[in-house]
Enzyme design. Structure first.
Site, short mmCIF file in Angstrom:
data_model
loop_
_atom_site.label_atom_id
_atom_site.label_comp_id
_atom_site.label_asym_id
_atom_site.label_seq_id
_atom_site.Cartn_x
_atom_site.Cartn_y
_atom_site.Cartn_z
N ASP A 64 63.34 92.52 26.68
CA ASP A 64 64.32 91.48 26.96
C ASP A 64 63.66 90.11 27.09
OD1 ASP A 64 66.34 93.37 26.95
OD2 ASP A 64 66.02 93.86 29.06
N HIS A 111 73.96 94.73 28.88
CA HIS A 111 73.65 94.04 27.61
C HIS A 111 74.85 94.11 26.67
CE1 HIS A 111 69.41 93.20 28.05
NE2 HIS A 111 69.04 94.46 28.10
N GLU A 119 71.72 99.01 30.03
CA GLU A 119 72.16 98.85 28.63
C GLU A 119 73.64 98.44 28.53
OE1 GLU A 119 70.02 98.69 26.39
OE2 GLU A 119 68.41 99.48 27.64
ZN LIG Z 1 67.16 95.37 28.43
#
Ligand SMILES: [Zn+2]
Length: 402
Positions: free
Chosen positions: A165, A71, A68
């Site tokens: 994703d 991201h 995370e």
């Molecule tokens: Zn992800």
């Protein structure tokens, strides 16, 4: 997921744990220490098994966090603000406030998470190999387990279906090919609903054939269906708002108030006078200085109202969603936040020129002939008092059955 325990900051990002993350820890510890490890590697002490299980659980949660954080860091680098990261039962969520400006940015923000998980899989794999050479049996088992799980997280997240994703990747590619980000989002969300139904069905089959493990897939599938459906609705709202700019719907001029007053004085001199439920504040020089809601004012106990200043209570300016007058309204929607009662302030070079409320947006949607949800017109179910902003664009790092 508001009931989170603040874990601190990683790379400047607020990280919180939802209580349900305990589910991951229990599943891993019980699964490994109580079942898998004693079966595959007999002859160790109970303490050894439990310590191995706990180490695996902690490193798994850390792996999800790394996914995370990657991201969030790349999103921020691409100009998308990040509210924070929350870890919960089904993995992690990086809460992005806003959207990527281009298909390329969307693509890298999405791909970097699975890439991080893949790198972790390789690192744990190498460590596994080393531990195996040193004949540290339980250590090697834990490292091998983490390598495998990170690989599964990377692969599963690349399934081209929102909100995974891979769904973001699909959206970026369709956006690039077709030139319409919202149509691309609708297709990616439909793929997500399809995947969700498949997972629920498989979960029920496993539930009947092998037992409780199937519940995990049912939960995951149900979660994917609900997020994908919300995303499809949000994309349709955005489509309906094509061509509408912030200036077209904002209320202007804005009545501002002085935040240096006490809550008691503020309520008597400002709140009772005006029909609003949100009050923008300005400082000495007339610059925007935060926003206070009725709900925040109400939260102050009566005996403290005289000693509490409104400014101390207000949402600070940097946390109030802001827009420019000429921005398309659709690109502003993902910035909505419940903290500010769904309000967006409109700033031109730091000067407050307008404010957009949920009802302004609902009206714009209704006027542009959108029919969402129920027949009979726009149905965003936003009210002045308790607004529910549409869900943000999430990047959940789903995880496999542990
Ligand atoms: Zn992800």
């Amino acid at each position: 997921m508001n009931d989170t325990i603040a874990l601190g900051r990683v790379a400047g990002l607020r990280v919180g744990l939802h209580w349900s993350v305990v589910g991951i820890v229990v599943l891993v510890v019980v699964g490994l220490a109580g079942y898998t490890l004693p079966l595959l590697y007999p002859g160790h002490s109970a303490v050894g098994y439990v310590l191995s299980g706990v180490a695996a659980a902690v490193l798994l949660v850390a792996s999800l966090l790394a996914h995370e954080v990657s991201h969030a860091v790349v999103a921020r680098r691409n100009g998308v603000a990040v509210d924070g990261i929350t870890l919960w039962l089904l993995g992690g969520v990086a809460r992005l406030r806003g959207e990527a400006g281009s298909p390329g940015a969307e693509l890298v923000i999405a791909v970097v998470g699975p890439a991080a998980s893949l790198v972790l899989a390789v690192l744990f794999g190498v460590a596994w190999w080393v531990a195996d050479l040193m004949t540290a049996e339980l250590v090697a088992a834990v490292l091998g387990y983490l390598a495998l799980l990170n690989l599964v997280i990377a692969v599963f997240n690349m399934v081209p279906a929102a909100p995974l994703d891979g769904g973001r990747v699909l959206r970026a590619v369709l956006w690039r090919l077709g030139g319409d980000r919202y149509k691309a989002a609708v297709w990616s969300a439909r793929a997500g609903r399809g995947l969700g139904f498949v997972l629920v069905a498989l979960g029920f089959v496993e539930l009947l054939a092998r037992g409780v493990g199937g519940i995990w897939w049912v939960l995951l599938g149900w979660f994917i269906i609900s997020v994908a459906s919300a995303e499809e609705q949000q994309a349709r709202v955005s489509m309906a708002l094509a061509g509408v700019r912030v200036r077209d719907v904002m209320s202007s001029p804005v009545e501002t108030a002085d935040g240096r007053r006490s809550v008691e004085e503020f309520v008597q001199k400002v709140v009772l006078d005006r029909p609003h439920s949100t009050f923008p504040l300005t400082d000495d020089s007339g610059r925007f200085n935060g926003l206070v809601t009725l709900r925040q004012l109400r939260s102050v106990p009566a005996r403290e109202r005289r000693s509490t200043s409104v400014a101390a209570l207000a949402v600070p300016p940097e946390r109030v969603p802001a827009a420019e007058p000429d921005e398309p309204l659709a690109t502003v929607l993902p910035r909505l936040s419940a903290d500010t009662g769904g309000r967006i302030v409109v700033l031109r070079a730091d000067e407050l020129v307008g404010i957009v409320s949920p009802s302004d947006i609902s009206r714009a949607v209704a006027r542009h002939g959108l029919h969402v949800g129920t027949p009979g017109g726009a149905d965003l179910r936003w009210s002045e008092e308790e607004p529910t902003p549409p869900p943000g664009w999430w990047f959940p790092g789903q995880r496999e059955d542990a």
